[in-house]
Design a protein around this motif. Structure first.
Motif, PDB file in Angstrom:
ATOM      1  N   GLY A  25       0.667  -1.174   0.041  1.00 27.67           N
ATOM      2  CA  GLY A  25       0.082  -0.157   0.102  1.00 27.67           C
ATOM      3  C   GLY A  25       0.836   1.239   0.011  1.00 27.67           C
ATOM      4  O   GLY A  25       0.119   2.229   0.126  1.00 27.67           O
ATOM      5  N   ARG A  26       1.948   0.863  -0.188  1.00 25.99           N
ATOM      6  CA  ARG A  26       2.729   2.233  -0.348  1.00 25.99           C
ATOM      7  C   ARG A  26       3.456   2.298  -1.833  1.00 25.99           C
ATOM      8  O   ARG A  26       3.938   1.556  -2.227  1.00 25.99           O
ATOM      9  CB  ARG A  26       4.164   2.350   0.520  1.00 25.99           C
ATOM     10  N   THR A  47      -6.458   4.688  -7.294  1.00 24.34           N
ATOM     11  CA  THR A  47      -6.455   3.565  -6.562  1.00 24.34           C
ATOM     12  C   THR A  47      -6.525   3.624  -5.301  1.00 24.34           C
ATOM     13  O   THR A  47      -7.531   3.210  -4.439  1.00 24.34           O
ATOM     14  CB  THR A  47      -5.587   2.309  -6.801  1.00 24.34           C
ATOM     15  N   ARG A  48      -5.543   4.341  -4.751  1.00 26.21           N
ATOM     16  CA  ARG A  48      -5.338   4.730  -3.257  1.00 26.21           C
ATOM     17  C   ARG A  48      -6.591   5.552  -2.802  1.00 26.21           C
ATOM     18  O   ARG A  48      -7.053   5.405  -1.767  1.00 26.21           O
ATOM     19  CB  ARG A  48      -4.222   5.515  -3.099  1.00 26.21           C
ATOM     20  N   ARG A  49      -7.106   6.432  -3.558  1.00 25.32           N
ATOM     21  CA  ARG A  49      -8.353   7.277  -3.154  1.00 25.32           C
ATOM     22  C   ARG A  49      -9.466   6.579  -3.041  1.00 25.32           C
ATOM     23  O   ARG A  49     -10.359   6.366  -2.151  1.00 25.32           O
ATOM     24  CB  ARG A  49      -8.363   8.276  -4.157  1.00 25.32           C
ATOM     25  N   MET A  51      -9.587   3.182  -2.651  1.00 24.81           N
ATOM     26  CA  MET A  51      -9.433   2.320  -1.327  1.00 24.81           C
ATOM     27  C   MET A  51      -9.623   3.144   0.087  1.00 24.81           C
ATOM     28  O   MET A  51     -10.354   2.598   0.662  1.00 24.81           O
ATOM     29  CB  MET A  51      -8.057   1.737  -1.418  1.00 24.81           C
ATOM     30  N   LYS A  52      -9.363   4.288  -0.014  1.00 24.95           N
ATOM     31  CA  LYS A  52      -9.546   5.217   1.132  1.00 24.95           C
ATOM     32  C   LYS A  52     -10.936   5.378   1.200  1.00 24.95           C
ATOM     33  O   LYS A  52     -11.474   5.436   2.427  1.00 24.95           O
ATOM     34  CB  LYS A  52      -8.558   6.536   1.060  1.00 24.95           C
ATOM     35  N   MET A  53     -11.643   5.647  -0.120  1.00 22.29           N
ATOM     36  CA  MET A  53     -12.995   6.238   0.208  1.00 22.29           C
ATOM     37  C   MET A  53     -13.845   4.899   0.615  1.00 22.29           C
ATOM     38  O   MET A  53     -14.900   4.957   1.464  1.00 22.29           O
ATOM     39  CB  MET A  53     -13.668   6.487  -1.311  1.00 22.29           C
ATOM     40  N   LYS A  54     -13.570   3.790   0.095  1.00 21.74           N
ATOM     41  CA  LYS A  54     -14.052   2.413   0.349  1.00 21.74           C
ATOM     42  C   LYS A  54     -14.021   2.133   1.934  1.00 21.74           C
ATOM     43  O   LYS A  54     -14.897   1.964   2.567  1.00 21.74           O
ATOM     44  CB  LYS A  54     -13.556   1.249  -0.444  1.00 21.74           C
ATOM     45  N   ALA A  55     -12.766   2.254   2.340  1.00 20.30           N
ATOM     46  CA  ALA A  55     -12.265   1.992   3.673  1.00 20.30           C
ATOM     47  C   ALA A  55     -13.068   3.026   4.665  1.00 20.30           C
ATOM     48  O   ALA A  55     -13.703   2.606   5.539  1.00 20.30           O
ATOM     49  CB  ALA A  55     -10.778   2.017   4.019  1.00 20.30           C
ATOM     50  N   GLY A  56     -13.340   4.527   4.142  1.00 27.46           N
ATOM     51  CA  GLY A  56     -13.928   5.370   5.155  1.00 27.46           C
ATOM     52  C   GLY A  56     -15.367   4.960   5.211  1.00 27.46           C
ATOM     53  O   GLY A  56     -15.898   5.118   5.991  1.00 27.46           O
TER      54      GLY A  56
END
Length: 545
Positions: A25-26, A47-49, A51-56
């Motif tokens: 993830g880095r 992809t990171r955003r 994943m963050k949106m999904k995680a949030g």
């Protein structure tokens, strides 16, 4: 060739590094790269955003779900607490209700037990009273039978003696001519023949029913303290032992007419009040004085009592004897019934003025209970002074002759009998003398004799053989002779049973129920039979022997 191989190896190393970073993830971007590195970096950032949106999004939903679960848990716990509190309150209420019901049940049990105990006690008391009443009736019946038997034996003995005397007197002596037949009896003669002298036992005299017919045969009238009667007891003193009439200035005799007994109750109530008997009881012991009501508040108070001392009282008839020489009330004729009262001043002072004042203040209408008295002065304001006669009472004077008058003949018809009653001290103390005489008049009985006597020791001893009346030496005793059809039964019903406590339960209107105290203080002693009454009349009214 060596340079191209080095670049290729370096590119492979970067790729591997990016793959590893992507996996961790880095991501790092190296400006130095191959073609398309910028696009790859954008893809990585996208992809990171994502994943963050999904995680949030998943975290907020989980947090909301967790908050809802905690709130539901708190609501459930609160509801359980309320349920537990409601159950506890319901349990306590049921326990309190059960305890109250048990307490009420215990109280009802105790009340039922107490009621049962009271009923049993009342039944026991009723049984005891009934047994006592039965014993008393049985005893009275036996006493009546014994008295009747003794009276019959005594009469039989008297008749045998009289018959023998008559036969002896009627037998002509030898050689004498037969006696002429006796003349028939006149209409005024008595219906029974008197036995000759010596036929009667010692101390016996004419009974009240033969008083008027045998007046000529009686012995001379004695002094009040004279010696007529038996040698053992003698006549009853009719003045107190300590009383000395003196010269007549401080003592008098008051004569009042009363032909129909309607004034007698009021006179008894007026003259025989405890406050008026202080002089008569002066020589009696303190205990006896207390029994007569002295030293305490009299029954009903002292208002209306006679203010002077009453030392003697008598009711009789005006006959041809000693009373014929005395000043009589206006309008009185021989044969009329009168009431004689001996009064004295408490301090030995002149009596006439206070006596006239006291008699002038006594209304005849009030003494008669609002009615009129036969033989008294007419008018609604008539007083005792208007119709009385006052005579000085002196030592050895002629005024003392009023004491010797026998009971009046009265108006009783055929079949009448006598009843003698002797009042006890509580009758004076409780103000029952007037109501007692009034009840006798209401019962249709003629008060043919009333005498206030002062017994001596010999009389008390003799009384035990004749009557069970309670006498006190030197204290006044009021004896009444009542005449009428069935007098003993009628007077016994008016007086009531001997125990006032039983009378208050069985006959609340009887005299003993109203004025009596207990069996020892039961107001009055009465004769139970005509034979016993005749014997007691001879004892109390004819000589005390």
């Amino acid at each position: 060739g060596g340079g191209a191989g080095d670049k290729k190896a370096e590119a492979d190393a970067k790729r591997r590094q990016m793959v590893q970073q992507r996996q961790r993830g880095r991501f790092t971007v190296d400006d130095e790269g191959s073609e398309g590195s910028e696009e790859e970096e954008e893809d990585i950032f996208a992809t990171r955003r994502a994943m963050k949106m999904k995680a949030g999004g998943e975290g907020a939903e989980a947090e909301e779900r967790r908050a809802r679960l905690e709130e539901a848990a708190r609501w459930r716990e609160k509801r359980e607490q309320e349920d537990r509190a409601e159950k506890e309150a319901r349990r306590k209420a049921e326990e309190a209700k059960r305890a109250l019901a048990e307490q009420q049940l215990d109280e009802e049990r105790r009340e039922v037990a107490a009621r049962r105990a009271r009923i049993e006690a009342a039944e026991r008391e009723q049984r005891q009273l009934e047994e006592e009443r039965a014993r008393e009736e049985d005893r009275e019946r036996r006493e009546r039978e014994d008295a009747q038997r003794r009276a019959e034996e005594e009469e039989e003995e008297i008749l045998r003696g009289a018959r023998a005397s008559l036969e002896a007197a009627a037998a002509p002596p030898e050689g004498a001519a037969p006696a002429a037949p006796a003349p028939p009896h006149s209409a005024a003669a008595p219906q029974h023949a008197a036995p000759p002298a010596g036929a009667l036992p010692k101390g016996a005299g004419a009974s009240p029913e033969g008083v008027g017919d045998a007046a000529a045969d009686r012995e001379p009238p004695p002094h009040p303290t004279g010696a007529r009667g038996s040698a053992e007891a003698g006549p009853f003193p009719l003045l107190p032992p300590h009383f000395t009439p003196g010269d007549g200035s401080s003592s008098c005799v008051v004569l009042l007419p009363d032909p129909s007994n309607n004034l007698l109750p009021g006179l008894m109530r007026y003259f025989l009040h405890p406050a008026s008997l202080r002089g008569a009881l002066q020589g009696a012991p303190r205990g006896v004085q207390a029994e007569y009501g002295l030293g305490e508040t009299p029954w009903g108070g002292s208002e209306g009592a006679f203010p002077l001392d009453v030392v003697g009282l008598f009711r009789g008839a005006i006959g041809p004897g000693p009373l014929a020489g005395l000043p009589l009330p206006p309008g009185c004729q021989p044969g009329d019934s009168i009431v004689c009262v001996a009064v004295s001043h408490p301090e030995g002072l002149p009596l006439l003025a206070p006596l006239r004042e006291a008699l002038g203040a006594a209304s005849v209408r009030d003494l008669c209970g609002g009615g009129d008295a036969d033989g008294f002065a007419a008018g609604p304001r008539a007083t005792l002074l208007d119709a009385c006669a006052i005579t000085p009472l002196t030592s050895g004077g002629a005024a003392e002759a009023w004491f010797t008058t026998e009971p009046s003949e009265g108006g009783a018809g055929g079949g009448a009998e006598e009843c003698v009653c002797v009042l006890r001290p509580e009758a004076f103390a409780r103000g029952a003398v007037g109501p007692l005489v009034a009840r006798a008049v209401e019962a249709g009985l003629d008060v043919c004799g009333a005498r206030l006597v002062y017994p001596r020791r010999a009389h008390i001893a003799k009384c035990r053989q004749v009557s069970n009346a309670s006498l006190y030496e030197g204290a006044p005793c009021l004896a009444l002779c009542l005449r009428g059809a069935g007098a003993n039964a009628a007077w016994g019903a008016a007086v009531g049973t001997e125990d006032p406590r039983v009378a208050r339960m069985t006959d609340k209107g009887s005299l003993r129920a109203i004025y009596g105290v207990d069996k020892d203080r039961n107001l009055v002693r009465c004769s139970r039979s005509a034979a016993g009454a005749r014997k007691e009349a001879r004892f109390f009214f004819e000589g005390g022997g």
